[in-house]
Design a protein around this motif. Structure first.
Motif, short mmCIF file in Angstrom:
data_model
loop_
_atom_site.label_atom_id
_atom_site.label_comp_id
_atom_site.label_asym_id
_atom_site.label_seq_id
_atom_site.Cartn_x
_atom_site.Cartn_y
_atom_site.Cartn_z
N VAL A 9 -57.01 34.85 27.11
CA VAL A 9 -57.83 35.89 27.69
C VAL A 9 -57.14 37.21 28.17
O VAL A 9 -57.63 38.44 27.94
N ARG A 10 -56.02 37.02 28.85
CA ARG A 10 -55.44 38.07 29.34
C ARG A 10 -54.94 39.10 28.17
O ARG A 10 -54.70 40.28 28.19
N LEU A 11 -54.28 38.23 27.24
CA LEU A 11 -53.65 38.98 26.11
C LEU A 11 -54.86 39.83 25.37
O LEU A 11 -54.44 41.04 24.83
N LYS A 12 -55.86 39.16 25.33
CA LYS A 12 -57.29 39.73 24.54
C LYS A 12 -57.45 41.06 25.33
O LYS A 12 -57.73 42.23 24.71
N GLN A 37 -53.18 54.41 31.95
CA GLN A 37 -53.70 53.04 31.03
C GLN A 37 -52.58 52.38 30.92
O GLN A 37 -52.54 51.31 30.75
N LEU A 38 -51.50 53.05 30.34
CA LEU A 38 -50.50 52.30 29.91
C LEU A 38 -49.66 51.66 30.99
O LEU A 38 -49.19 50.37 30.83
N SER A 39 -49.66 52.19 32.35
CA SER A 39 -49.03 51.53 33.56
C SER A 39 -49.69 50.25 33.68
O SER A 39 -49.36 48.92 34.08
N ARG A 42 -48.64 47.68 31.29
CA ARG A 42 -47.41 47.06 31.45
C ARG A 42 -47.77 45.92 32.80
O ARG A 42 -47.20 45.04 32.91
N SER A 43 -48.58 46.50 33.83
CA SER A 43 -48.77 45.35 34.66
C SER A 43 -49.35 44.22 34.35
O SER A 43 -48.97 43.24 34.67
N THR A 48 -48.87 38.46 33.02
CA THR A 48 -49.14 37.46 31.84
C THR A 48 -47.92 36.76 31.82
O THR A 48 -47.68 35.60 31.50
N ILE A 49 -46.82 37.39 31.83
CA ILE A 49 -45.47 36.75 31.71
C ILE A 49 -45.37 35.91 32.82
O ILE A 49 -44.72 34.69 32.59
N GLY A 50 -45.70 36.13 34.15
CA GLY A 50 -45.60 35.42 35.19
C GLY A 50 -46.25 34.20 35.16
O GLY A 50 -46.00 32.94 35.54
N VAL A 51 -47.51 34.07 34.71
CA VAL A 51 -48.39 33.18 34.28
C VAL A 51 -47.71 32.13 33.41
O VAL A 51 -47.77 30.93 33.53
#
Length: 86
Positions: A9-12, A37-39, A42-43, A48-51
């Motif tokens: 879901v996060r990636l979508k 929007q790019l920031s 990135r956030s 998502t990496i953290g998850v």
């Protein structure tokens, strides 16, 4: 590793944000709005990496195959992955 639906879901959402940014660029919108929007993308990617790293660490810590592995090594590997993503 099994990836939870929350990661998908996060990636979508990130994918949708990127499409929106491309549309903004095609419409030649203000660069400040595009940078905002790019920031946000990135956030969202960082979170998502953290998850993914957290879920993987929990899975490794509870997996019977890795019980013999030193838990400190697993934590260090997780931290290294997080630092690598910065």
């Amino acid at each position: 590793m099994h990836y939870d639906a929350k990661v998908t879901v996060r990636l979508k959402k990130i994918e949708g944000q990127l499409r929106g940014i491309l549309r903004m660029m095609e419409e030649e919108q203000d660069c400040k709005a595009i940078i905002n929007q790019l920031s946000a993308v990135r956030s969202a990617a960082d979170r998502t990496i953290g998850v993914v790293v957290t879920d993987n660490l929990v899975e490794c810590m509870t997996d019977e195959d890795t019980v013999s592995v030193d838990k400190d090594i697993l934590v260090k590997q997780a931290v290294d992955l997080l630092l690598k993503s910065c």
